[in-house]
Design a protein around this motif. Sequence first.
Motif, PDB file in Angstrom:
ATOM      1  N   PRO A  77       0.842  -1.197   0.000  1.00  0.00           N
ATOM      2  CA  PRO A  77       0.000   0.000   0.000  1.00  0.00           C
ATOM      3  C   PRO A  77       0.879   1.250   0.000  1.00  0.00           C
ATOM      4  N   PRO A  78       0.687   2.130  -0.958  1.00  0.00           N
ATOM      5  CA  PRO A  78       1.557   3.309  -1.023  1.00  0.00           C
ATOM      6  C   PRO A  78       1.285   4.304   0.099  1.00  0.00           C
ATOM      7  N   THR A  79       0.035   4.380   0.570  1.00  0.00           N
ATOM      8  CA  THR A  79      -0.304   5.287   1.671  1.00  0.00           C
ATOM      9  C   THR A  79      -1.472   4.691   2.451  1.00  0.00           C
ATOM     10  N   ASP A  80      -1.712   5.269   3.608  1.00  0.00           N
ATOM     11  CA  ASP A  80      -2.872   4.855   4.399  1.00  0.00           C
ATOM     12  C   ASP A  80      -4.168   5.162   3.664  1.00  0.00           C
ATOM     13  N   ALA A  81      -4.187   6.262   2.902  1.00  0.00           N
ATOM     14  CA  ALA A  81      -5.401   6.631   2.159  1.00  0.00           C
ATOM     15  C   ALA A  81      -5.762   5.546   1.153  1.00  0.00           C
ATOM     16  N   TRP A  82      -4.765   5.043   0.412  1.00  0.00           N
ATOM     17  CA  TRP A  82      -5.043   3.977  -0.553  1.00  0.00           C
ATOM     18  C   TRP A  82      -5.451   2.690   0.163  1.00  0.00           C
ATOM     19  N   ASP A  83      -4.782   2.381   1.255  1.00  0.00           N
ATOM     20  CA  ASP A  83      -5.124   1.174   2.006  1.00  0.00           C
ATOM     21  C   ASP A  83      -6.560   1.260   2.528  1.00  0.00           C
ATOM     22  N   SER A  84      -6.955   2.425   3.039  1.00  0.00           N
ATOM     23  CA  SER A  84      -8.321   2.614   3.536  1.00  0.00           C
ATOM     24  C   SER A  84      -9.351   2.516   2.422  1.00  0.00           C
ATOM     25  N   LEU A  85      -9.058   3.146   1.284  1.00  0.00           N
ATOM     26  CA  LEU A  85      -9.999   3.107   0.166  1.00  0.00           C
ATOM     27  C   LEU A  85     -10.198   1.681  -0.336  1.00  0.00           C
ATOM     28  N   ILE A  86      -9.111   0.954  -0.514  1.00  0.00           N
ATOM     29  CA  ILE A  86      -9.222  -0.434  -0.984  1.00  0.00           C
ATOM     30  C   ILE A  86      -9.973  -1.280   0.042  1.00  0.00           C
ATOM     31  N   GLY A  87      -9.699  -1.074   1.330  1.00  0.00           N
ATOM     32  CA  GLY A  87     -10.429  -1.794   2.378  1.00  0.00           C
ATOM     33  C   GLY A  87     -11.913  -1.490   2.341  1.00  0.00           C
ATOM     34  N   HIS A  88     -12.240  -0.215   2.125  1.00  0.00           N
ATOM     35  CA  HIS A  88     -13.648   0.186   2.025  1.00  0.00           C
ATOM     36  C   HIS A  88     -14.330  -0.520   0.844  1.00  0.00           C
ATOM     37  N   ILE A  89     -13.662  -0.538  -0.287  1.00  0.00           N
ATOM     38  CA  ILE A  89     -14.238  -1.161  -1.481  1.00  0.00           C
ATOM     39  C   ILE A  89     -14.452  -2.660  -1.243  1.00  0.00           C
ATOM     40  N   GLN A  90     -13.467  -3.315  -0.628  1.00  0.00           N
ATOM     41  CA  GLN A  90     -13.581  -4.755  -0.372  1.00  0.00           C
ATOM     42  C   GLN A  90     -14.726  -5.082   0.576  1.00  0.00           C
ATOM     43  N   ASP A  91     -14.981  -4.194   1.535  1.00  0.00           N
ATOM     44  CA  ASP A  91     -15.993  -4.467   2.557  1.00  0.00           C
ATOM     45  C   ASP A  91     -17.385  -3.982   2.184  1.00  0.00           C
ATOM     46  N   ARG A 176       3.349  12.807   0.374  1.00  0.00           N
ATOM     47  CA  ARG A 176       3.709  11.453   0.776  1.00  0.00           C
ATOM     48  C   ARG A 176       3.790  10.484  -0.396  1.00  0.00           C
ATOM     49  N   TRP A 177       2.837  10.591  -1.322  1.00  0.00           N
ATOM     50  CA  TRP A 177       2.854   9.670  -2.455  1.00  0.00           C
ATOM     51  C   TRP A 177       2.032  10.260  -3.574  1.00  0.00           C
ATOM     52  N   PRO A 178       2.452  10.207  -4.779  1.00  0.00           N
ATOM     53  CA  PRO A 178       3.659   9.554  -5.241  1.00  0.00           C
ATOM     54  C   PRO A 178       4.882  10.056  -4.478  1.00  0.00           C
TER      55      PRO A 178
END
Length: 191
Positions: A77-91, A176-178
Motif C-alpha cells: 500500500p503506497p499510503t494509508d489513504a489507498w489502504d483505507s480506500l481499498i479496504g472500504h471497497i472490499q468491505d 507522501r505519495w507519489p
Amino acid sequence: MDIEQSADACGGLAWISERLFEIEGRLAAGLVEGEPLDPRTRALLARSSRRHGQHAQWWRETLPDSPALAGPDRVGPPTDAWDSLIGHIQDSEPSDAVTALYEMAMPELKSVLDHLKHQWSPICDGAFVRVARMVAADLDEEQTEAREAWPIPNIPSSVELEELSFGFFDDYNEKRWPPLVTHPRSSGYRY
C-alpha cells in the motif's frame, strides 16, 4: 526522481493494480455478498479487472531487479489513504463498491499517473513513462465506458467516500505519495 523513488512509485502502482484486479474480478463473477450487479456492469468490471491484472504485471516488470533495491519488497500500500480506500471497497456491498471504484479509485489513480508523468524523465525513465501512458490510456477508456453505463457524479456520493477523500488531500499536501518529490519554484528554492 531517483531510482528508489521510481521503484516506490512502481511498487505502489503494482499494489493498487493487483487489488483492483482482485476486487473487480470478484464483483464481475458475482462472488461478493449482496444484491447482484446488472450484466452490463459485470461485463465492464470483467474487462477492467483483466486490464488491471495486465497493469500489475507491467508495473512489476519495471521494478528494479537489483538485490540492493529490493524491488519486489516495494510492492505494498503506497499510503494509508489507498489502504483505507481499498479496504472500504472490499468491505462494501457490490453497488457501493462499484461507486467507490469509479468515483474515487479510478480518478485518484489517474491523478497519480498525471503527477508522475511530470516527474519521470523520458531519457532515464523510459520504461516507466511508457507503462504510465498505456495505463492512463486504459483508464481513460474505462472511464468513458463507465460513463456510458451510468452517470458518475463530480463529488463523492456518500459521506464515507467524502471522508476517505480527505486522506488523499493529506497525501498531496504532505507530498507522501507519489514519492517525496518536490517541485522547484521559479526562484530555484524547493518546498
